[in-house]
Write an enzyme that holds these catalytic residues in place. Structure first.
Site, short mmCIF file in Angstrom:
data_model
loop_
_atom_site.label_atom_id
_atom_site.label_comp_id
_atom_site.label_asym_id
_atom_site.label_seq_id
_atom_site.Cartn_x
_atom_site.Cartn_y
_atom_site.Cartn_z
N LYS A 11 6.91 31.79 -19.53
CA LYS A 11 6.39 30.46 -19.16
C LYS A 11 5.66 30.56 -17.83
O LYS A 11 5.87 31.50 -17.05
CB LYS A 11 7.52 29.42 -19.04
CG LYS A 11 8.65 29.77 -18.04
CD LYS A 11 8.38 29.47 -16.57
CE LYS A 11 9.53 29.84 -15.65
NZ LYS A 11 9.18 29.81 -14.22
N ASP A 139 16.59 27.85 -16.17
CA ASP A 139 15.38 27.86 -17.02
C ASP A 139 15.67 28.16 -18.48
O ASP A 139 14.75 28.16 -19.30
CB ASP A 139 14.40 28.94 -16.52
CG ASP A 139 13.77 28.59 -15.19
OD1 ASP A 139 13.96 27.46 -14.70
OD2 ASP A 139 13.07 29.47 -14.63
O1 C5P Z 1 19.74 28.88 -12.28
P1 C5P Z 1 19.20 30.22 -11.88
O2 C5P Z 1 20.20 31.31 -12.08
O3 C5P Z 1 17.89 30.54 -12.47
O4 C5P Z 1 18.95 30.11 -10.33
C1 C5P Z 1 18.79 31.22 -9.49
C2 C5P Z 1 18.95 30.77 -8.06
O5 C5P Z 1 17.84 29.96 -7.68
C3 C5P Z 1 20.16 29.91 -7.81
O6 C5P Z 1 21.29 30.69 -7.54
C4 C5P Z 1 19.73 29.11 -6.60
O7 C5P Z 1 19.84 29.89 -5.42
C5 C5P Z 1 18.25 28.88 -6.85
N1 C5P Z 1 17.98 27.60 -7.53
C6 C5P Z 1 18.11 26.44 -6.82
N2 C5P Z 1 17.84 25.24 -7.45
C7 C5P Z 1 17.43 25.20 -8.72
C8 C5P Z 1 17.28 26.40 -9.46
C9 C5P Z 1 17.56 27.59 -8.83
O8 C5P Z 1 18.47 26.44 -5.64
N3 C5P Z 1 17.15 24.04 -9.29
#
Ligand code: C5P
Length: 296
Positions: A11, A139
């Site tokens: 994406k 995501d």
């Molecule tokens: O959810 P995901 O594992 O993709 O997120 C990776 C990191 O990105 C999280 O641990 C966080 O530090 C940051 N993040 C965030 N807010 C979001 C998505 C991700 O702070 N909405």
């Protein structure tokens, strides 16, 4: 035992607007995801001995329980309560760069959920798959469907939207410079950019409203990414790269997600392809450069 293969697309974020830090450490955001037919391949098979075995062509990607593919399989088997009598073997053929802002790992996880659900004759409905996806990453939910979508919350609440005709044609260029950006690092920098940490809500719905009858000129001003602030500060080459594509006639050029991949949109494939040799003279040939024709 059954087997199947699934394509795992990536994406880009046409818009990524951060709306503040939440008490759980994540950030509230609104984003417009756009699916790209460029990605990895997954081969899944069930086995009659319990356990999860993951292999991958990419030597830099661990295949242990830290891998999102492994975690998705474990979450699925636990949820359908057959972890003790069914095993799975998964091969991931990684074509996308890692830590790229393209949602590659999230897409792999979503395809594992969809693929195992199909192999086991649909024990989970879409709502249950979404609940599992949200535990794996922000995501992952987007990749359970294949349309452009607005995402809110921390990125896991998805509403599909129709693809605007202006994004059915032309050429998309993706460029990854050969280094990745850590997503937690990018988010952690935002307190130094207060206006980017606390964006104005409503921009995603405004962008999608502008999809109707959009032209490149009318849609271009809606493209936005809050994380360009910290990431472009640390890696100025990425900003130079987006400026380069705009000078070469792209109608929009931005970073995707937390980077490092940047994308550019060209009205006609010829203009985009013509810019290629100038781009390689300026930025070298060591990065990952993809030209993706956009069609319905
Ligand atoms: O959810 P995901 O594992 O993709 O997120 C990776 C990191 O990105 C999280 O641990 C966080 O530090 C940051 N993040 C965030 N807010 C979001 C998505 C991700 O702070 N909405």
């Amino acid at each position: 035992m059954a087997a199947l293969s699934r394509f795992s697309p990536c994406k880009i974020n046409l818009l990524l607007n951060i709306l503040g830090r939440r008490s759980d450490g994540f950030h509230e955001l609104e984003t417009v995801f756009f699916p790209i037919p460029c990605g990895d391949d997954l081969h899944l098979e069930t086995t009659d001995h319990p356990g999860i075995e993951v292999t991958c062509n990419h030597p830099g990607l661990p295949v242990d329980s830290s891998n999102l593919v492994y975690r998705a399989a474990a979450a699925f088997l636990n949820r359908v309560q057959c972890a003790s009598f069914v095993g799975v073997r998964i091969h991931l053929e990684k074509c996308l760069p890692l830590a790229a802002g393209l949602g590659g790992g999230s897409s792999n996880a979503a395809q594992v959920l969809l693929g195992l659900n199909e192999l086991m004759e649909h024990p989970l409905d879409l709502q249950a798959l979404h609940a599992l996806a949200a535990t794996l990453g922000s995501d992952v939910n987007f990749f359970l469907q294949d349309q452009p979508a607005i995402a809110t919350g921390r990125g896991e609440k998805i509403v599909s939207v129709p693809c605007p005709p202006v994004l059915h044609r032309g050429l998309l260029v993706l460029y990854h410079p050969g280094f990745g950006v850590s997503t937690p690092w990018a988010f952690k920098q935002l307190p130094r950019f207060p206006s980017l940490l606390n964006g104005r809500p409503g921009r995603a719905t405004e962008m999608v409203a502008a999809f109707q009858d959009a032209t490149p000129e009318s849609l271009a001003p809606h493209f936005f990414n809050s994380l360009e602030g910290p990431v472009f500060e640390k890696y100025p080459i990425l900003e130079l790269c987006t400026q380069f594509w705009l000078q070469q006639g792209a109608w929009a050029a931005r970073m995707s997600g937390s980077g490092s991949t940047c994308f550019a949109l060209f009205r006609d494939p010829e203009t985009g392809l013509r810019a290629r040799s100038a781009f390689e003279r300026t930025f070298g040939t060591t990065g990952w450069l993809q030209f993706v024709p956009l069609s319905r």
